[in-house]
Design a protein around this motif. Sequence first.
Motif, PDB file in Angstrom:
ATOM      1  N   LYS A  31       0.846  -1.201   0.000  1.00  8.71           N
ATOM      2  CA  LYS A  31       0.000   0.000   0.000  1.00  8.71           C
ATOM      3  C   LYS A  31       0.873   1.239   0.000  1.00  8.71           C
ATOM      4  CE  LYS A  31      -4.050  -0.165   1.303  1.00  8.71           C
ATOM      5  NZ  LYS A  31      -5.433  -0.115   1.620  1.00  8.71           N
ATOM      6  N   ALA A  32       1.962   1.227   0.757  1.00 10.02           N
ATOM      7  CA  ALA A  32       2.877   2.367   0.770  1.00 10.02           C
ATOM      8  C   ALA A  32       3.483   2.589  -0.623  1.00 10.02           C
ATOM      9  CB  ALA A  32       3.969   2.168   1.818  1.00 10.02           C
ATOM     10  N   LYS A  33       3.851   1.514  -1.308  1.00 10.06           N
ATOM     11  CA  LYS A  33       4.383   1.630  -2.673  1.00 10.06           C
ATOM     12  C   LYS A  33       3.357   2.258  -3.601  1.00 10.06           C
ATOM     13  CE  LYS A  33       7.629  -2.193  -3.050  1.00 10.06           C
ATOM     14  NZ  LYS A  33       7.866  -3.507  -3.685  1.00 10.06           N
ATOM     15  N   GLU A  34       2.116   1.805  -3.471  1.00  8.36           N
ATOM     16  CA  GLU A  34       1.048   2.314  -4.330  1.00  8.36           C
ATOM     17  C   GLU A  34       0.791   3.799  -4.116  1.00  8.36           C
ATOM     18  OE1 GLU A  34      -2.186  -0.329  -3.448  1.00  8.36           O
ATOM     19  OE2 GLU A  34      -1.244  -2.017  -4.506  1.00  8.36           O
ATOM     20  N   HIS A  35       1.106   4.284  -2.909  1.00  7.45           N
ATOM     21  CA  HIS A  35       0.921   5.703  -2.593  1.00  7.45           C
ATOM     22  C   HIS A  35       2.252   6.469  -2.652  1.00  7.45           C
ATOM     23  CE1 HIS A  35      -2.867   4.083  -1.026  1.00  7.45           C
ATOM     24  NE2 HIS A  35      -3.324   5.303  -1.259  1.00  7.45           N
ATOM     25  N   ASN A  36       3.250   5.825  -3.269  1.00 10.15           N
ATOM     26  CA  ASN A  36       4.578   6.441  -3.439  1.00 10.15           C
ATOM     27  C   ASN A  36       5.184   6.904  -2.132  1.00 10.15           C
ATOM     28  OD1 ASN A  36       4.710   6.098  -6.281  1.00 10.15           O
ATOM     29  ND2 ASN A  36       3.309   7.820  -6.502  1.00 10.15           N
ATOM     30  N   VAL A  37       4.981   6.111  -1.087  1.00  9.86           N
ATOM     31  CA  VAL A  37       5.569   6.413   0.219  1.00  9.86           C
ATOM     32  C   VAL A  37       6.665   5.384   0.455  1.00  9.86           C
ATOM     33  CG1 VAL A  37       5.156   6.548   2.690  1.00  9.86           C
ATOM     34  CG2 VAL A  37       3.379   7.295   1.090  1.00  9.86           C
ATOM     35  N   GLN A  38       7.847   5.842   0.723  1.00  7.89           N
ATOM     36  CA  GLN A  38       8.958   4.913   0.940  1.00  7.89           C
ATOM     37  C   GLN A  38       9.384   4.890   2.364  1.00  7.89           C
ATOM     38  OE1 GLN A  38       9.605   2.754  -1.313  1.00  7.89           O
ATOM     39  NE2 GLN A  38       8.500   3.753  -2.936  1.00  7.89           N
TER      40      GLN A  38
END
Length: 147
Positions: free
Chosen positions: A140-147
Amino acid sequence: MRVSTRFSDSVHILAFIEIYQDQRLSSELIANSIETSPVVVRRLMSTLRESGLIATKKGTAEPKLSKSPHEITLLDVYLATERAKQLFTLDTNTNPDCIVGGNIQKVLGSYYEDAKMAALRKFNNVSLQDIIETILVEQKAKEHNVQ
């Protein structure tokens, strides 16, 4: 010397089976996720089946977890895949007449055993469900461009 990935690949397989449980799960599909061969996946699945962690039907691509992911610990998977394999290996070819060579195995062996027990205790406190939930959070973090 190559380090074994049987343990991590087996956790991968179990998480994959649970996350994609509504799909046809061929060894080829799972192997694609792990980036290994279907033969390796089938061997690992055989080990997982023999250890009571998954159930399979010959000729079908429908593996299932034998227990809830809450009930499967990393220790269960580790013991199934690595059995009695040592986490750390001591060099036993040292000079017994040297202060270091004559004592290193006993000294390091003690620390290795402490580290092994700490790792196994940690593995026993982490469930497959914990791994799956963390995978889903990471995705989900990847999908929201959160690393």
